[in-house]
Design a protein around this motif. Sequence first.
Motif, PDB file in Angstrom:
ATOM      1  N   LEU A 414       0.855  -1.179   0.000  1.00  0.00           N
ATOM      2  CA  LEU A 414       0.000   0.000   0.000  1.00  0.00           C
ATOM      3  C   LEU A 414       0.896   1.236   0.000  1.00  0.00           C
ATOM      4  N   ASP A 415       0.972   1.896  -1.150  1.00  0.00           N
ATOM      5  CA  ASP A 415       1.840   3.059  -1.308  1.00  0.00           C
ATOM      6  C   ASP A 415       0.982   4.325  -1.354  1.00  0.00           C
ATOM      7  N   HIS A 416       1.047   5.087  -0.280  1.00  0.00           N
ATOM      8  CA  HIS A 416       0.328   6.354  -0.198  1.00  0.00           C
ATOM      9  C   HIS A 416       1.321   7.438   0.212  1.00  0.00           C
ATOM     10  N   SER A 417       2.441   7.460  -0.475  1.00  0.00           N
ATOM     11  CA  SER A 417       3.537   8.358  -0.126  1.00  0.00           C
ATOM     12  C   SER A 417       3.527   9.603  -1.006  1.00  0.00           C
ATOM     13  N   ASN A 418       4.189  10.662  -0.479  1.00  0.00           N
ATOM     14  CA  ASN A 418       4.456  11.867  -1.266  1.00  0.00           C
ATOM     15  C   ASN A 418       3.171  12.494  -1.834  1.00  0.00           C
ATOM     16  N   LYS A 419       2.152  12.738  -0.970  1.00  0.00           N
ATOM     17  CA  LYS A 419       0.882  13.271  -1.458  1.00  0.00           C
ATOM     18  C   LYS A 419       0.800  14.805  -1.505  1.00  0.00           C
ATOM     19  N   PRO A 420       0.966  15.590  -0.481  1.00  0.00           N
ATOM     20  CA  PRO A 420       1.166  15.252   0.935  1.00  0.00           C
ATOM     21  C   PRO A 420      -0.181  15.127   1.642  1.00  0.00           C
ATOM     22  N   ALA A 421      -0.315  14.131   2.475  1.00  0.00           N
ATOM     23  CA  ALA A 421      -1.582  13.840   3.141  1.00  0.00           C
ATOM     24  C   ALA A 421      -1.455  14.065   4.638  1.00  0.00           C
ATOM     25  N   THR A 422      -2.572  14.456   5.255  1.00  0.00           N
ATOM     26  CA  THR A 422      -2.617  14.606   6.710  1.00  0.00           C
ATOM     27  C   THR A 422      -3.344  13.451   7.366  1.00  0.00           C
ATOM     28  N   ASP A 423      -3.969  12.604   6.549  1.00  0.00           N
ATOM     29  CA  ASP A 423      -4.669  11.436   7.058  1.00  0.00           C
ATOM     30  C   ASP A 423      -4.772  10.416   5.933  1.00  0.00           C
ATOM     31  N   VAL A 424      -5.189   9.216   6.271  1.00  0.00           N
ATOM     32  CA  VAL A 424      -5.356   8.153   5.284  1.00  0.00           C
ATOM     33  C   VAL A 424      -6.798   7.660   5.385  1.00  0.00           C
ATOM     34  N   PRO A 425      -7.556   7.730   4.304  1.00  0.00           N
ATOM     35  CA  PRO A 425      -8.968   7.337   4.352  1.00  0.00           C
ATOM     36  C   PRO A 425      -9.156   5.891   4.814  1.00  0.00           C
ATOM     37  N   ASP A 426     -10.237   5.643   5.530  1.00  0.00           N
ATOM     38  CA  ASP A 426     -10.520   4.306   6.029  1.00  0.00           C
ATOM     39  C   ASP A 426     -10.705   3.307   4.895  1.00  0.00           C
ATOM     40  N   GLU A 427     -11.266   3.772   3.760  1.00  0.00           N
ATOM     41  CA  GLU A 427     -11.487   2.861   2.642  1.00  0.00           C
ATOM     42  C   GLU A 427     -10.188   2.226   2.164  1.00  0.00           C
ATOM     43  N   MET A 428      -9.108   2.989   2.282  1.00  0.00           N
ATOM     44  CA  MET A 428      -7.815   2.474   1.859  1.00  0.00           C
ATOM     45  C   MET A 428      -7.386   1.297   2.729  1.00  0.00           C
ATOM     46  N   TRP A 429      -7.607   1.413   4.032  1.00  0.00           N
ATOM     47  CA  TRP A 429      -7.204   0.328   4.936  1.00  0.00           C
ATOM     48  C   TRP A 429      -8.056  -0.911   4.703  1.00  0.00           C
ATOM     49  N   VAL A 430      -9.338  -0.708   4.427  1.00  0.00           N
ATOM     50  CA  VAL A 430     -10.225  -1.849   4.170  1.00  0.00           C
ATOM     51  C   VAL A 430      -9.755  -2.623   2.947  1.00  0.00           C
ATOM     52  N   SER A 431      -9.443  -1.913   1.873  1.00  0.00           N
ATOM     53  CA  SER A 431      -8.958  -2.563   0.657  1.00  0.00           C
ATOM     54  C   SER A 431      -7.621  -3.248   0.895  1.00  0.00           C
ATOM     55  N   ALA A 432      -6.750  -2.606   1.685  1.00  0.00           N
ATOM     56  CA  ALA A 432      -5.442  -3.184   1.981  1.00  0.00           C
ATOM     57  C   ALA A 432      -5.577  -4.480   2.759  1.00  0.00           C
ATOM     58  N   LYS A 433      -6.509  -4.505   3.722  1.00  0.00           N
ATOM     59  CA  LYS A 433      -6.712  -5.723   4.508  1.00  0.00           C
ATOM     60  C   LYS A 433      -7.240  -6.853   3.638  1.00  0.00           C
ATOM     61  N   GLU A 434      -8.192  -6.540   2.760  1.00  0.00           N
ATOM     62  CA  GLU A 434      -8.746  -7.556   1.872  1.00  0.00           C
ATOM     63  C   GLU A 434      -7.701  -8.111   0.915  1.00  0.00           C
ATOM     64  N   SER A 435      -6.702  -7.300   0.587  1.00  0.00           N
ATOM     65  CA  SER A 435      -5.675  -7.712  -0.377  1.00  0.00           C
ATOM     66  C   SER A 435      -4.459  -8.360   0.260  1.00  0.00           C
ATOM     67  N   GLY A 436      -4.462  -8.485   1.599  1.00  0.00           N
ATOM     68  CA  GLY A 436      -3.328  -9.113   2.273  1.00  0.00           C
ATOM     69  C   GLY A 436      -2.040  -8.330   2.148  1.00  0.00           C
ATOM     70  N   VAL A 437      -2.141  -7.011   2.289  1.00  0.00           N
ATOM     71  CA  VAL A 437      -0.972  -6.138   2.131  1.00  0.00           C
ATOM     72  C   VAL A 437       0.092  -6.453   3.179  1.00  0.00           C
ATOM     73  N   LEU A 438       1.363  -6.507   2.737  1.00  0.00           N
ATOM     74  CA  LEU A 438       2.495  -6.800   3.614  1.00  0.00           C
ATOM     75  C   LEU A 438       3.310  -5.558   3.958  1.00  0.00           C
ATOM     76  N   ALA A 439       3.245  -4.539   3.083  1.00  0.00           N
ATOM     77  CA  ALA A 439       4.069  -3.340   3.277  1.00  0.00           C
ATOM     78  C   ALA A 439       3.212  -2.091   3.128  1.00  0.00           C
ATOM     79  N   VAL A 440       3.490  -1.097   3.964  1.00  0.00           N
ATOM     80  CA  VAL A 440       2.780   0.187   3.907  1.00  0.00           C
ATOM     81  C   VAL A 440       3.807   1.303   3.823  1.00  0.00           C
ATOM     82  N   ASN A 441       3.638   2.181   2.845  1.00  0.00           N
ATOM     83  CA  ASN A 441       4.542   3.316   2.675  1.00  0.00           C
ATOM     84  C   ASN A 441       3.735   4.607   2.767  1.00  0.00           C
TER      85      ASN A 441
END
Length: 612
Positions: A414-441
Amino acid sequence: MSKLQNRRKPQMNPKFRAAAADAAAACGTGDGGVGPTLINNARKSGELNLSNRGLSTVPEEVWRINLDVPEDFKEVSFGTDNRWWEQVALTKLLLSSNKLVELSENIRLVSAITILDVHDNKLTSLPDTLDELVNLQKLNVSHNELQSLPSAVYRCKNLLSLHLEYNKIKELDDDIGNLFSLHDLDMSHNQLSSIPDTVNGLTHVTRLSVAHNKLKELALGVASMNALRIIDAAHNQIVSIPDEIGFLHNLEQIFLRDNRLTELPVLNGTALKELHLGNNRIKMLTSKQLEQLLSVTILDLRDNKITDLPEEITLLTSLERLDLTNNELKTIPYEVGKMSNLKSLLIEGNAVRNIRRDIMQRGTPELLQFLRSRIQEPEPPEGEQLSEECALPWADDAYLARQTKHMLKVTHCLDHSNKPATDVPDEMWVSAKESGVLAVNLSKNNLQAIPSSITMLSASLNEVNLGSNKLTSVMPELSVCCKLIVLDLRNNQLSSLPDSLQSLVGLRDLNISFNRFKSLPSCIYKMRSLENLLASDNGIGDLDAQQLGELSMLAVLDLHNNYLQKIPPEIGLLETLRVLQIEGNSFRVPRPAIMAKGTSAVMEYLRSRIPT
C-alpha cells in the motif's frame, strides 16, 4: 625572581609519605618490584595480575612463588590466620602492557599455569622451557616483536588458544600441526608469506585468523580443518583459494576483503552465512558460483569491478545484506525486488541507469519497492476486465491507475507516499486488509500521528515506512503488528518511543535517523532480532554498551552526527557488528585516522582500550 617562582612547593606530611611508601611496597609500584601483598593474595587465589606496571623484567619471586617460604613466616606459627603453606598453585599469570624484553627460563617453575598473557610488551623471543608448562591452555603473546616461535611452543600439546597477532613472524614451523588441541588460532598482523600444510592436523580449531599478512594463497591443509567456523584472511595478496575449502561444512564466515581475487570462490558449505569479498578484482558473477551460496545471509562485494548482476542472484533467498557499492554495474535486475529477506541493498558508486539516484538514496525498503513496481506482471485473461466496483472512491484518476485493488493484490504493498496527506482514508485500509498487504509506505506526507487503522493489518504487516512526516510520538498500539521486520521513522520530530514496542521481537531493520532522540530508547534493547539500527543526526549523548551487547544479531549501527562525548570501549566486543558509523560526533578518540581505516580497525582499537 617573581613571587610565583619564589613560592615554595608544598611538602607532604611525613606520615602521609610513609603511608604512600608502604602502599607502593605492597602493590609493587615505584621500583618495579612485586609487593608481598600481591604475592600473598596470589598464593590464595592462584591468580597474579602484574599488567601495566612498567616492568622491564619479571621479579624472581614470581617464578618461585610456590617454592620459597615468605620471609615473614620463617618461623611457623600455627595460630596465624595467614597460613602460607595452604597456598594454591599459580594457574593464571597476567603480564600484559609492560616493558618486558624477555622471560626467564625459570618460568618452568610455575608449571601449573593454565593461562599466560604477555601481550603488549617488547619480547623478541620466548624461553625454551615454555613446554614445561604442561597445563598451559591459553597463551597470548600478541603485540610484541617476535620474529619466530621457539620449538617449545609447538610442544605445548594442551594449548586451546594461541594468539600471535601483531608481531613480526615471517614463517611457522611444520610442527604447528602438533597443536592438535587448539580451538582458537590468531596469526594476524604478521609477515607470513605462507602457511604450512601441516595445519591439517588442527582439526579442532573453530576460528583461524591470518589477516594482514603477505599470503598469496591459503594452504590446502586449511581444507582439512573440519571444525572451522570462521576464516579471516583479509588484507593479504591472495589470488585464489582451494576449492576444497568449500567443503568445510561447519564454515559460517569467510573474510577475504582486500586481496587479489578475480572471481568468487566455489563454496559448497551448507552452513555458510557470511562471505566478505570487498576490495578485490572480481569482474563477473556466474550462476554456478551463486548457486553455491543459497544459505548466505551477508554477501559483501563492494569495491570490485563487477559489470553485470545476473538474475540468478534472486536464488539467494536467505540473503539479508547485499553490498555492491563501488562496482561498474549499469543495471540492477528488477527481480531483486522480490527478495523477501533482503533488508540492506547497497548500490552506491555504480553507474546504474535503470534506477533514479533519488530512489537509491531513500534506503532499501523504497529501493526494493521501486524494483518490484517495475516488474511486468502478466496481463489479465482475455475478457477479464476490472469492473467499476474495483474503483476506489478515495483516489483521483491518476492515483486510481496505479493503486487499484488488482495492484494491491499483486504488489502486496500500500503506497500512499508523497501526497502530501494529513490522514489516510478508512477505505484504503479496508482494501489493503482484503488484499493481504504486507508493506505500507506513508512517507513524505504531513502526518502528525500514525493512523490508528494501521492496526487492521497487524496480522500480515512486515514493513512500515513513516519517514519524512511530522510525527511527535508513536502510538503504543503499533506493537500489535508483531510481524514487523522493517520500521522506518526517519526525519520526524520524535524524542521517545513507547516501551510497548519491545514486543516487536522480529524487527530487523529500524531507522530513527533525523529525529530528536537524546539517547537510544530503552525498548530498542529488547528487540533481540535487530540487525540494522540507524540513529544518525539526533542528539544522542551517550551509549549503553552493556545493553547493546544484548542485541546479539546487530550488524549495522549508524550513530554519525550525534552528540557523543565518548565511545565506550566495550562496543568493540559486539562480535556481530560489521558496520559502525560514528563520524560527526565530538569525541576525541578514536582518532579520525583510525576511523578512516573502517569498522574493523575501530573495533580493534576499542577492544585494545578495555582494561585488562
